[in-house]
Enzyme design. Structure first.
Site, PDB file in Angstrom:
ATOM      1  N   LYS A   4       0.807  -1.160  -0.003  1.00  0.00           N
ATOM      2  CA  LYS A   4      -0.190  -0.087  -0.033  1.00  0.00           C
ATOM      3  C   LYS A   4       0.796   1.249  -0.027  1.00  0.00           C
ATOM      4  O   LYS A   4       0.421   2.389  -0.311  1.00  0.00           O
ATOM      5  CB  LYS A   4      -1.029  -0.003   1.156  1.00  0.00           C
ATOM      6  CG  LYS A   4      -2.055  -1.136   1.177  1.00  0.00           C
ATOM      7  CD  LYS A   4      -3.255  -0.666   1.951  1.00  0.00           C
ATOM      8  CE  LYS A   4      -4.495  -1.621   1.882  1.00  0.00           C
ATOM      9  NZ  LYS A   4      -4.217  -2.836   2.955  1.00  0.00           N
ATOM     10  N   ARG A  26      22.983  -4.610  -9.238  1.00  0.00           N
ATOM     11  CA  ARG A  26      23.780  -3.524  -9.097  1.00  0.00           C
ATOM     12  C   ARG A  26      25.131  -3.582  -8.331  1.00  0.00           C
ATOM     13  O   ARG A  26      25.962  -3.163  -8.674  1.00  0.00           O
ATOM     14  CB  ARG A  26      22.830  -2.376  -8.408  1.00  0.00           C
ATOM     15  CG  ARG A  26      21.913  -1.809  -9.195  1.00  0.00           C
ATOM     16  CD  ARG A  26      20.660  -1.055  -8.313  1.00  0.00           C
ATOM     17  NE  ARG A  26      20.292  -1.857  -7.447  1.00  0.00           N
ATOM     18  CZ  ARG A  26      19.191  -1.615  -6.612  1.00  0.00           C
ATOM     19  NH1 ARG A  26      18.622  -0.358  -6.831  1.00  0.00           N
ATOM     20  NH2 ARG A  26      18.882  -2.463  -5.790  1.00  0.00           N
TER      21      ARG A  26
END
Ligand code: PNS
Length: 171
Positions: free
Chosen positions: A41, A90
């Site tokens: 959310k 990364r």
């Protein structure tokens, strides 16, 4: 036909994501960017907004399609006929999580392999979370996201261009 699925949250899509998208699109016949539907959310952008942003960025890449999905990534890959998953790596900090995810996915779907792209060095530190953190304080995010995305991120924090230049936050 080699089809790959690049799944992710893309909240928002960064230049690091875009770099992986461009490179992966050259390797396969069709690249589907799968935006995971909001289970969180706290996501800044709705799934529709995230899909739209990536569509804007990839409009000139003819073999790239953007869609949203829910449920298991491998189930969506199978549904779309994708034999490969694409993920960016990364730094070493990504490795443990990515390895666990790739191995789990391979265990539950042995026909699907994960392809890792090491992120280009200039984007090694860029993440969606960093973009949100910097933007929330009115900082400059032009090095992290594409120019079309910059105002959309500031808008979420009710920061106008003028305020951004002075490094102010309104809410
Ligand atoms: O951009 P993100 O948030 O690092 O992407 C994570 C994502 C969406 C690839 C991962 O959470 C995912 O695949 N979620 C769907 C559920 C699933 O298939 N989990 C993998 C089993 S470990």
């Amino acid at each position: 036909m080699k089809i790959a699925l690049y799944p992710g949250s893309f909240d928002p899509v960064t230049l690091g994501h875009y770099d992986v998208i461009c490179r992966a699109s050259k390797l396969v016949d069709r690249l589907i960017i799968g935006v995971l539907k909001n289970t969180n959310k706290n996501a800044l952008f709705s799934e529709e907004e995230r899909v739209e942003m990536i569509r804007t960025l990839t409009k000139d890449l003819p073999n790239v399609e953007v869609a949203s999905f829910h449920g298991l990534t491998v189930d969506y890959a199978k549904e779309r006929g994708a034999r490969f998953l694409v993920r960016g790596l990364r730094a070493v900090t990504d490795f443990e999580y990515e390895l666990q995810m790739a191995q789990t996915n391979h265990k539950i779907a042995p026909d699907i392999d994960t392809l890792f792209f090491t992120t280009s060095v200039q984007y090694a530190y860029v993440s969606s979370s960093i973009v949100k953190e910097v933007a929330s304080y009115g900082g400059d995010i032009s090095g992290f996201v594409a120019p079309e995305i910059v105002p959309l991120v500031y808008e979420k924090y009710h920061i106008t261009n003028g305020e951004k230049e002075h490094g102010q936050q309104q809410n």
